[in-house]
Design an enzyme around this catalytic site. Structure first.
Site, PDB file in Angstrom:
ATOM      1  N   CYS A   2       0.734  -1.150  -0.152  1.00  0.00           N
ATOM      2  CA  CYS A   2      -0.049  -0.027   0.026  1.00  0.00           C
ATOM      3  C   CYS A   2       0.859   1.402   0.040  1.00  0.00           C
ATOM      4  O   CYS A   2       2.001   1.227   0.699  1.00  0.00           O
ATOM      5  CB  CYS A   2      -0.930   0.014   1.193  1.00  0.00           C
ATOM      6  SG  CYS A   2      -2.101  -1.054   1.254  1.00  0.00           S
ATOM      7  N   ARG A  27       3.944  -0.480  -4.867  1.00  0.00           N
ATOM      8  CA  ARG A  27       3.513  -0.959  -3.511  1.00  0.00           C
ATOM      9  C   ARG A  27       2.345  -1.606  -3.544  1.00  0.00           C
ATOM     10  O   ARG A  27       1.864  -2.430  -2.404  1.00  0.00           O
ATOM     11  CB  ARG A  27       3.502   0.210  -2.305  1.00  0.00           C
ATOM     12  CG  ARG A  27       4.913   0.834  -2.318  1.00  0.00           C
ATOM     13  CD  ARG A  27       4.840   1.934  -1.450  1.00  0.00           C
ATOM     14  NE  ARG A  27       4.719   1.682   0.124  1.00  0.00           N
ATOM     15  CZ  ARG A  27       5.634   1.504   0.791  1.00  0.00           C
ATOM     16  NH1 ARG A  27       7.020   1.858   0.290  1.00  0.00           N
ATOM     17  NH2 ARG A  27       5.479   1.076   1.885  1.00  0.00           N
ATOM     18  N   TRP A  74      -2.878  -2.774  -1.692  1.00  0.00           N
ATOM     19  CA  TRP A  74      -2.733  -4.180  -1.691  1.00  0.00           C
ATOM     20  C   TRP A  74      -3.499  -4.772  -0.756  1.00  0.00           C
ATOM     21  O   TRP A  74      -3.143  -4.446   0.624  1.00  0.00           O
ATOM     22  CB  TRP A  74      -1.281  -4.617  -1.425  1.00  0.00           C
ATOM     23  CG  TRP A  74      -0.869  -5.953  -1.838  1.00  0.00           C
ATOM     24  CD1 TRP A  74      -0.343  -6.461  -3.010  1.00  0.00           C
ATOM     25  CD2 TRP A  74      -0.841  -6.981  -0.709  1.00  0.00           C
ATOM     26  NE1 TRP A  74      -0.251  -8.007  -2.708  1.00  0.00           N
ATOM     27  CE2 TRP A  74      -0.270  -8.110  -1.432  1.00  0.00           C
ATOM     28  CE3 TRP A  74      -1.086  -6.923   0.679  1.00  0.00           C
ATOM     29  CZ2 TRP A  74      -0.270  -9.325  -0.727  1.00  0.00           C
ATOM     30  CZ3 TRP A  74      -1.078  -8.502   1.360  1.00  0.00           C
ATOM     31  CH2 TRP A  74      -0.524  -9.396   0.502  1.00  0.00           C
ATOM     32  N   ASN A  98      -1.735   2.090   5.477  1.00  0.00           N
ATOM     33  CA  ASN A  98      -0.915   0.944   5.018  1.00  0.00           C
ATOM     34  C   ASN A  98      -0.628  -0.120   6.350  1.00  0.00           C
ATOM     35  O   ASN A  98      -0.245   0.651   7.249  1.00  0.00           O
ATOM     36  CB  ASN A  98       0.341   1.744   4.493  1.00  0.00           C
ATOM     37  CG  ASN A  98       1.609   0.618   4.281  1.00  0.00           C
ATOM     38  OD1 ASN A  98       1.173  -0.583   4.008  1.00  0.00           O
ATOM     39  ND2 ASN A  98       2.977   1.228   4.414  1.00  0.00           N
ATOM     40  N   GLY A  99      -0.832  -1.061   6.195  1.00  0.00           N
ATOM     41  CA  GLY A  99      -0.591  -1.906   7.219  1.00  0.00           C
ATOM     42  C   GLY A  99      -1.995  -2.693   7.688  1.00  0.00           C
ATOM     43  O   GLY A  99      -2.843  -2.477   7.023  1.00  0.00           O
ATOM     44  N   GLU A 479      16.039 -19.219  -7.507  1.00  0.00           N
ATOM     45  CA  GLU A 479      15.812 -17.517  -8.140  1.00  0.00           C
ATOM     46  C   GLU A 479      14.996 -17.482  -9.623  1.00  0.00           C
ATOM     47  O   GLU A 479      14.036 -16.923  -9.752  1.00  0.00           O
ATOM     48  CB  GLU A 479      17.090 -16.806  -7.969  1.00  0.00           C
ATOM     49  CG  GLU A 479      17.196 -15.452  -8.398  1.00  0.00           C
ATOM     50  CD  GLU A 479      15.976 -14.402  -8.075  1.00  0.00           C
ATOM     51  OE1 GLU A 479      15.321 -14.885  -7.016  1.00  0.00           O
ATOM     52  OE2 GLU A 479      15.652 -13.477  -8.465  1.00  0.00           O
ATOM     53  N   LYS A 483      11.459 -16.297 -10.237  1.00  0.00           N
ATOM     54  CA  LYS A 483      11.355 -15.269 -11.138  1.00  0.00           C
ATOM     55  C   LYS A 483      10.005 -15.641 -12.243  1.00  0.00           C
ATOM     56  O   LYS A 483       9.122 -14.862 -12.564  1.00  0.00           O
ATOM     57  CB  LYS A 483      12.611 -14.824 -12.026  1.00  0.00           C
ATOM     58  CG  LYS A 483      13.721 -14.241 -11.548  1.00  0.00           C
ATOM     59  CD  LYS A 483      13.185 -12.622 -11.098  1.00  0.00           C
ATOM     60  CE  LYS A 483      12.593 -12.274  -9.642  1.00  0.00           C
ATOM     61  NZ  LYS A 483      13.595 -12.008  -8.722  1.00  0.00           N
ATOM     62  N   GLU A 486       6.415 -15.972 -10.769  1.00  0.00           N
ATOM     63  CA  GLU A 486       5.846 -14.588 -10.334  1.00  0.00           C
ATOM     64  C   GLU A 486       5.552 -13.932 -11.463  1.00  0.00           C
ATOM     65  O   GLU A 486       4.582 -13.108 -11.246  1.00  0.00           O
ATOM     66  CB  GLU A 486       6.570 -14.044  -9.098  1.00  0.00           C
ATOM     67  CG  GLU A 486       7.762 -13.408  -9.784  1.00  0.00           C
ATOM     68  CD  GLU A 486       8.577 -12.453  -8.547  1.00  0.00           C
ATOM     69  OE1 GLU A 486       8.184 -12.019  -7.872  1.00  0.00           O
ATOM     70  OE2 GLU A 486       9.913 -12.543  -8.695  1.00  0.00           O
ATOM     71  N   HIS A 502      15.477 -37.952  -5.457  1.00  0.00           N
ATOM     72  CA  HIS A 502      14.878 -38.428  -4.184  1.00  0.00           C
ATOM     73  C   HIS A 502      13.183 -37.942  -4.211  1.00  0.00           C
ATOM     74  O   HIS A 502      12.657 -37.763  -3.216  1.00  0.00           O
ATOM     75  CB  HIS A 502      15.228 -37.769  -3.020  1.00  0.00           C
ATOM     76  CG  HIS A 502      16.892 -37.946  -2.993  1.00  0.00           C
ATOM     77  ND1 HIS A 502      17.376 -39.372  -2.320  1.00  0.00           N
ATOM     78  CD2 HIS A 502      17.949 -37.417  -3.123  1.00  0.00           C
ATOM     79  CE1 HIS A 502      18.733 -39.509  -2.313  1.00  0.00           C
ATOM     80  NE2 HIS A 502      19.078 -38.280  -2.886  1.00  0.00           N
ATOM     81  N   LYS A 602       5.572  -4.729  -4.274  1.00  0.00           N
ATOM     82  CA  LYS A 602       7.091  -4.322  -4.305  1.00  0.00           C
ATOM     83  C   LYS A 602       7.487  -4.371  -2.826  1.00  0.00           C
ATOM     84  O   LYS A 602       8.621  -5.225  -2.242  1.00  0.00           O
ATOM     85  CB  LYS A 602       7.450  -3.286  -4.826  1.00  0.00           C
ATOM     86  CG  LYS A 602       9.231  -3.055  -4.926  1.00  0.00           C
ATOM     87  CD  LYS A 602       9.469  -3.898  -5.871  1.00  0.00           C
ATOM     88  CE  LYS A 602      10.992  -3.654  -6.077  1.00  0.00           C
ATOM     89  NZ  LYS A 602      11.831  -4.746  -6.564  1.00  0.00           N
TER      90      LYS A 602
HETATM   91  C1  F6R Z   1      11.013 -11.503  -5.962  1.00  0.00           C
HETATM   92  C2  F6R Z   1      11.003 -10.426  -4.978  1.00  0.00           C
HETATM   93  C3  F6R Z   1      10.441 -10.809  -3.537  1.00  0.00           C
HETATM   94  C4  F6R Z   1      11.465 -10.019  -2.696  1.00  0.00           C
HETATM   95  C5  F6R Z   1      11.195 -10.341  -1.234  1.00  0.00           C
HETATM   96  C6  F6R Z   1      11.742  -9.514  -0.149  1.00  0.00           C
HETATM   97  O1  F6R Z   1      11.253 -11.054  -7.233  1.00  0.00           O
HETATM   98  O2  F6R Z   1      11.243  -9.367  -5.281  1.00  0.00           O
HETATM   99  O3  F6R Z   1      10.687 -12.078  -3.398  1.00  0.00           O
HETATM  100  O4  F6R Z   1      12.957 -10.277  -2.828  1.00  0.00           O
HETATM  101  O5  F6R Z   1       9.633  -9.646  -1.096  1.00  0.00           O
HETATM  102  O6  F6R Z   1      11.692  -8.243  -0.357  1.00  0.00           O
HETATM  103  P1  F6R Z   1      12.999  -7.231   0.559  1.00  0.00           P
HETATM  104  O7  F6R Z   1      14.316  -7.470  -0.701  1.00  0.00           O
HETATM  105  O8  F6R Z   1      12.606  -5.754  -0.012  1.00  0.00           O
HETATM  106  O9  F6R Z   1      13.111  -7.436   1.776  1.00  0.00           O
END
Ligand code: F6R
Length: 607
Positions: A2, A27, A74, A98-99, A479, A483, A486, A502, A602
Site C-alpha cells: 500500500c 507497492r 494491496w 498502510n498495514g 531464483e 522469477k 511470479e 529423491h 514490491k
Molecule cells: C521476488 C521479490 C521478492 C522480494 C521479497 C523481499 O522477485 O522481489 O521475493 O525479494 O519480497 O523483499 P525485500 O528484499 O525488499 O526485503
C-alpha cells in the site's frame, strides 16, 4: 505494501496526488483512490484495479482541492473492490492507511452500540470511525489522533484529513514507513522518498510511534509518549527522472539492463583496483571473535543469503545459518552473544525481516543490514549498513537489487576471509579481480537477449518448469523458478540437482522443460550427470553454461545460453541474469503484467 501520499498544496493537489500514486503503484495495485477538500468540502474518487482506472474516473468526474490524500492498495482485509478502496471517509475525516489494525473487530464492537455502522470490510474504515467518534466527543483533531493511536494495535502508517480543516493533515507511523516532505509553503506525506521525489527533495523520516501534524508552514512531530520531537530534514538524491522507464517497455527490462552499471557502482564502494583489495567500513566487531553468522531475508533476498552461505563457509570458514524471516522470527532460536546477524532487503521495510532483526537485537547480536533503500527502517535499526547502489527498483520482481546484494556479500565474505586468515593476499587479489570483471561480463550476457527470447518461445506454453543447480547454482535455480512463476504464473520449482532422484524426478516427462544451471566449476560433472538423467526421461533441457560446458554438453540440449567463462566464485552473480531475462520474455509472451504481477507488491510491510 500500500502506498500513501498526502499533499497540503498551494494549487489543486489532484495532479500531485495522481503523480505520487504512479510512483507508489509498485507497492500495491488492487485499487486506488484520492480524497480532497477545499473550503470545508470533502470529496473522493476511488476505483478497483490499476491506477489507470482511477485516472479515468477522475477524468470523467473531475474534482479539485488544495488539500488531499491518496492511496494505492494491496488488499489485506476485504476483496479489492471500490467499496474497500481507500480513502475511507466519514462525515468528519478521510483516511488512508498502510498495514493492519489488528484489533479492528474489538474496535468495531465498541463503536456499534453508539450507532456507528460500516460499509466496507476493511480495518481502515473502523480506524476512520474511531477517530470520528473522538471528534464527535468534542476532541480536537490532534487529541482525536493521539487517543486513537493509543487504541490501535498492529503495524501501520496512516494519513488523515479533517472536514473543515483545509490547512491540516495528520500522519502516524508504527511499523510501516511514513516520510514528511518539506516544500515551500506546501507540505507532504509519502510512504517513501520516491513518492515525493518531484515535489520536494527535503525529507524527514518518522520514527517508530511518531505522529506528525502538518500545516502549510511546517510540521510538528510527536513521539509515542506525546512529547514534541525534531526529526532531521535530509536531502534526498532521488529525482523524478530516475524513476522513469527510459526507452524500455517495462521497468523490469530497464533494471535488468542497468545491472552492469549498478554492479560496478556497488563494487566501487569496496574494491580498490590498484591494490586489488577489498575495504569495508570499520566494523564494530572482529571477524576472528565471531561465534556465528546468521543471515535472514525473504524471497529473492533470501536466495542471496543462500549464495552468501557458500561464500562465507568456503572463504572464511565461518559457520553460517540462513533462514527465511517469517520462520526465523517465530522459532525462538537461541543465538550466541556477540554473533553477527545480517539482514538482506531491497526495500529495508519487509515486515518479517524487520521483526527478525529486532529479535536478533534482543539476542545480543551485532546487527548488519544489506539494503538498497538507504533511508529505510532496517537501515535505521542496524548497527551498520551496507548500501547496495542499485538505485530505485520499481519492477515488482527484484533483479538489479539481487545482483548488487550478491556483489556486496561477496566483498564481505572476502573481507571476513582475509581478517580470519583463511584467505591469503594473493587469493584476495584473485577473487576481487574476478569481481571487478563482473560488470563487463554482465554486459556480454545482455547481448544474448534476442537468443533468450527465442528460447522463451520454446517453453512459454509449458505447464511446469524445473530449474536445477548445485552449490551456489542451487539458489540461482531457486531464483530462476521464483522469477518465472511470479511473472508468468507458470508453475516452476528450483531443486538442488542432487535432490532430483529423491522425488522430483517423478515429475519429468517430455512436457516439462528443465533449466540446468551448470558453470564448469567443481560441481559440473555431477550436475551434468543429473542433466543426463532428466534427458533420459525425455525432459527438454535448457542448458546454461560456459564455453567448456557447451563443448561437452551443449548439443544435447533443446537450447542453451553460453555465459562468459569466469572464475567460479562470481558465477552466481552472472547466472542470475539469464534466468531473469528468460522469465521476462516468457512473461511477455504470456501477456502477463511484467512490472506488476497479480497478487504481489514490491514492499511487503505486512507479515
Ligand atoms: C521476488 C521479490 C521478492 C522480494 C521479497 C523481499 O522477485 O522481489 O521475493 O525479494 O519480497 O523483499 P525485500 O528484499 O525488499 O526485503
Amino acid at each position: 505494501m500500500c502506498g500513501i501520499i498526502g499533499v497540503l498544496g498551494k494549487t489543486d493537489v489532484v495532479p500531485s496526488l495522481i503523480g505520487g500514486l504512479k510512483r507508489l503503484e509498485y507497492r500495491g495495485y488492487d485499487s486506488a483512490g484520492i480524497a480532497v477538500q477545499t473550503g470545508g468540502l470533502m470529496d473522493r474518487r476511488r476505483a478497483e484495479g490499476k491506477l489507470v482506472n482511477l485516472e479515468k474516473v477522475v477524468t470523467d468526474d473531475p474534482l479539485t482541492g488544495l488539500t488531499g490524500i491518496g492511496h494505492t492498495r494491496w488488499a489485506t482485509h476485504g476483496v479489492p473492490n471500490e467499496t474497500n478502496a481507500h480513502p475511507h471517509m466519514t462525515p468528519l475525516v478521510a483516511l488512508v492507511h498502510n498495514g493492519i489494525i489488528e484489533n479492528y473487530r474489538e474496535l468495531a464492537a465498541e463503536l456499534e452500540p453508539r450507532g456507528y455502522s460500516f460499509s466496507s470490510e476493511t480495518d481502515t474504515e473502523i480506524a476512520a470511525w474511531v477517530i470520528t467518534s473522538f471528534l464527535e466527543d468534542g476532541k480536537t483533531p490532534e487529541e482525536a489522533i493521539a487517543l486513537s493511536l493509543k487504541k490501535f494495535q498492529g503495524a501501520f502508517s496512516l494519513a488523515v484529513i479533517f472536514k473543515g480543516e483545509d490547512d491540516l493533515m495528520i500522519g502516524a507511523k508504527r511499523g510501516a514507513p511514513l516520510a514528511i516532505g518539506w516544500g515551500d509553503g506546501e507540505m507532504f506525506f509519502g510512504s517513501d522518498a520516491m513518492a515525493l521525489a518531484p515535489l520536494t527533495s527535503r525529507i524527514s523520516y518518522l520514527e517508530e510511534d511518531d505522529w506528525a501534524v502538518l500545516r502549510r508552514e511546517g510540521a510538528t512531530i510527536y513521539d509515542g509518549n506525546g512529547a514534541q520531537v525534531d526529526r532531521e530534514i535530509k536531502l534526498t538524491k532521488l529525482s523524478g527522472a530516475m524513476i522513469g522507464k527510459g526507452n524500455h517497455r517495462h521497468f523490469m527490462m530497464k533494471e535488468i539492463v542497468e545491472q552492469p552499471a549498478v554492479i560496478g557502482e556497488t563494487l566501487n564502494g569496496f574494491f580498490n583496483p590498484k591494490s586489488r583489495t577489498i575495504t569495508l567500513p570499520d566494523l564494530p566487531f572482529s571477524w576472528t571473535d565471531l561465534p556465528k553468522v546468521t543471515i535472514v531475508a525473504c524471497g529473492t533476498s533470501y536466495y542471496a543469503a543462500m549464495v552468501a552461505k557458500y561464500w562465507f563457509e568456503r572463504l572464511a570458514h565461518l559457520p553460517v545459518e540462513v533462514d527465511i524471516a517469517s520462520e526465523f522470527r517465530y522459532r525462538s532460536m537461541p543465538l550466541p552473544e556477540g554473533g553477527l546477524a545480517m539482514f538482506i532487503s531491497q526495500s529495508g521495510e519487509t515486515a518479517d525481516t524487520l521483526a527478525a532483526l529486532r529479535y536478533a537485537r534482543q539476542q545480543g547480536q551485532h546487527i548488519a543490514s544489506i539494503i538498497n533503500v538507504e533511508e529505510s527502517s532496517m537501515g535505521r535499526e542496524s548497527d551498520f549498513v551496507f548500501h547496495t547502489k542499485a538505485g530505485p527498483e520499481i519492477g515488482v520482481a527484484s533483479t538489479k537489487a539481487f545482483t548488487c546484494q550478491l556483489v556486496t556479500l561477496a566483498c564481505i565474505a572476502i573481507d571476513a576471509g582475509v581478517k580470519r586468515g583463511t584467505l591469503s593476499a594473493e587469493e584476495e587479489a584473485h577473487l576481487s579481480s574476478a569481481l571487478s570483471e563482473v560488470p563487463a561480463r554482465a554486459a556480454e550476457i545482455l547481448d544474448h537477449d534476442g537468443a533468450i527470447r527465442e528460447l522463451a518461445k520454446k517453453i512459454f506454453e509449458a505447464r511446469d518448469i524445473l530449474y536445477i543447480g548445485r552449490g551456489p547454482g542451487y539458489p540461482i535455480a531457486l531464483e530462476g523458478a521464483l522469477k518465472l512463476k511470479e511473472l508468468s504464473y507458470i508453475h516452476a520449482e528450483g531443486y538442488a540437482a542432487g535432490e532430483l532422484k529423491h522425488g522430483p524426478i517423478a515429475l519429468i516427462d517430455e512436457t516439462v522443460p528443465v533449466i540446468v544451471v551448470a558453470p564448469t566449476d567443481h560441481f559440473f560433472e555431477k550436475t551434468a550427470s543429473n542433466m543426463q538423467e532428466v534427458m533420459a526421461r525425455n525432459a527438454q533441457v535448457i542448458f546454461l553454461s560456459d564455453a567448456e560446458g557447451m563443448k561437452q554438453l551443449g548439443e544435447h540440449a533443446l537450447g542453451s545460453i553460453e555465459i562468459p567463462t569466469v572464475d567460479p566464485f562470481v558465477t552466481p552473480i552472472l547466472y542470475a541474469i539469464p534466468v531473469q531475462i528468460l522469465a521476462y520474455h516468457v512473461a511477455v509472451l504470456k501477456g502477463t503484467d511484467v512490472d506488476q504481477p497479480r497478487n504481489l507488491a514490491k514492499s511487503v510491510t505486512v507479515e
